[in-house]
Design a protein around this motif. Structure first.
Motif, PDB file in Angstrom:
ATOM      1  N   ILE A  51       9.738  10.257 -52.155  1.00 29.45           N
ATOM      2  CA  ILE A  51      11.097  10.039 -51.668  1.00 29.45           C
ATOM      3  C   ILE A  51      11.371  10.880 -50.428  1.00 29.45           C
ATOM      4  O   ILE A  51      11.952  10.405 -49.439  1.00 29.45           O
ATOM      5  CB  ILE A  51      12.128  10.368 -52.767  1.00 29.45           C
ATOM      6  N   GLY A  88      14.347   0.877 -51.152  1.00 35.04           N
ATOM      7  CA  GLY A  88      15.472   0.888 -50.226  1.00 35.04           C
ATOM      8  C   GLY A  88      15.155   1.655 -48.956  1.00 35.04           C
ATOM      9  O   GLY A  88      15.496   1.221 -47.846  1.00 35.04           O
ATOM     10  N   ILE A 128      14.779   3.010 -55.355  1.00 31.15           N
ATOM     11  CA  ILE A 128      15.057   4.084 -54.391  1.00 31.15           C
ATOM     12  C   ILE A 128      14.034   4.087 -53.255  1.00 31.15           C
ATOM     13  O   ILE A 128      14.405   4.001 -52.079  1.00 31.15           O
ATOM     14  CB  ILE A 128      15.123   5.443 -55.105  1.00 31.15           C
TER      15      ILE A 128
END
Length: 374
Positions: free
Chosen positions: A74, A145, A142
């Motif tokens: 992330i 996106g 997540i």
């Protein structure tokens, strides 16, 4: 973490197929962009070292870091959208750290495979629970996106295919599979229908043009379909045995400069023109032989985590190989995915080598109980 195994348990066939395919890629890159050969060769050497090193570790110990892997993924994807990110051809997909430029969306594939392998292993008794599947989807949403914002729709599709394969192998309820297919197939048809409308409400302009160029290439011969039409012409001109390695024929589509990004997304075009149908079949056979071998290894894994790692890597190589070849031959819309082990790109090459390293380790761990250790 390092373990000793019997040499006879090592999957040398998989190792040789991977190295052989990479060597074919280096020769093809030499014809497309000779300046990139040195970097790709260095990437192969480093990739082999990483692959062998990872194959001798205990993947069970590494998977204990599954949460840091997810967080790292992330963070890297978020940094792409920060001032550290660099833009090429209108897409912001790379970052530079400590003088090294790499593409986090490629590393995301192996990081997510490792994360889901341990996450599902930890909660394997809840796999058939619909709520657990929803949690897995949310955790995928997540990074998806962040990648979509780059924008990189093709990698999003690739990650969804890998995720779907992992969940299927994990043993989710068949009713969920049927429900997903019941939604995704009509959704895909709706996207195509929406693309042919004058003003698409769900697609960006470039995405709509790519789909239209796939459906009606003759109308976009000098624009979005330019690459694909020239690619098909080049592959067809190679006929059975091709025009020869690094050909200097005046009729060469590649030498005429009609194929851009021939060292990456359209490397299969170079193979088709220079090595013909025979060379193309060899490359396709190697891609799918590697993928199938990964799936075979998954069936022999000692635990669910190993099974999911091998299946995830197999799905990654198989689907991405199919999509890349499909784009080059006009079967699929233009995407932008590299051909595993063949296309130029150090992040892609090292990531897929790391994936194979884990698969080789799954094979060794799976045989450990049967044959014993040294």
């Amino acid at each position: 973490m390092l373990k000793k195994y019997k040499l006879s348990n090592y999957d040398f066939a998989l190792l040789l197929m991977v190295i052989g395919l990479t060597i074919i890629g280096i020769f093809s890159i030499s014809s497309a962009k000779p300046d990139f050969v040195t970097k790709q060769t260095a990437g192969m050497v480093f990739g082999i070292v990483v692959m062998i090193f990872l194959s001798l570790l205990d993947y069970g110990v590494i998977l204990k870091l599954f949460i840091p892997f997810y967080v790292l993924n992330i963070v890297l994807l978020a940094l792409v959208l920060s001032p550290l990110g660099s833009t090429t051809n209108g897409a912001q997909r790379w970052i530079s750290l400590l003088g090294i430029t790499f593409q986090p969306s490629e590393a995301a594939k192996i990081l997510l495979i490792l994360f889901y392998a341990q996450f599902i292993m930890k909660y394997k008794d809840k796999v058939k629970n619909f709520g657990f599947v929803v949690i897995c989807v949310i955790l995928l949403a997540i990074p998806l996106g962040l990648i979509y914002m780059q924008p990189d729709l093709s990698t999003c599709i690739m990650l969804m295919l890998i995720f779907s394969s992992i969940m299927f192998v994990a043993g989710i309820d068949w009713r969920i599979v049927v429900a997903v297919l019941g939604v995704s197939i009509p959704a895909a048809l709706f996207i195509i229908y929406n693309a042919v409308q004058e003003d698409s409400s769900i697609l960006k302009d470039y995405q709509q043009r790519r789909i239209l160029a796939w459906l009606h290439p003759e109308d976009y011969a000098n624009a979005e379909a330019y690459q694909t039409l020239n690619s098909m012409m080049a592959i067809g001109s190679g006929q059975l045995y091709g025009k020869g390695y690094n050909t200097n024929e005046i009729s060469s589509v590649l030498n005429g400069g009609f194929i851009s990004e021939s060292q990456t997304d359209f490397i299969f075009t170079v193979i088709g023109e220079e090595f013909g149908f025979v060379g193309s079949v060899i490359v396709i056979a190697l891609i799918f032989a590697i993928a199938i071998e990964c799936f075979i290894i998954s069936t022999k894994a000692k635990d669910k985590a190993g099974e999911l790692i091998a299946a995830g890597v197999g799905a990654w190589i198989g689907f991405q190989g199919f999509i890349n070849v499909g784009v080059a031959t006009g079967v699929l819309p233009n995407t932008g995915l590299p051909l595993p082990f063949v296309s130029y790109g150090l992040t892609s090459l090292l990531s897929v080598y790391a994936g194979i390293g884990f698969v080789l380790n799954v094979r060794l761990q799976g045989n450990k109980n049967l044959f014993g250790r040294l």
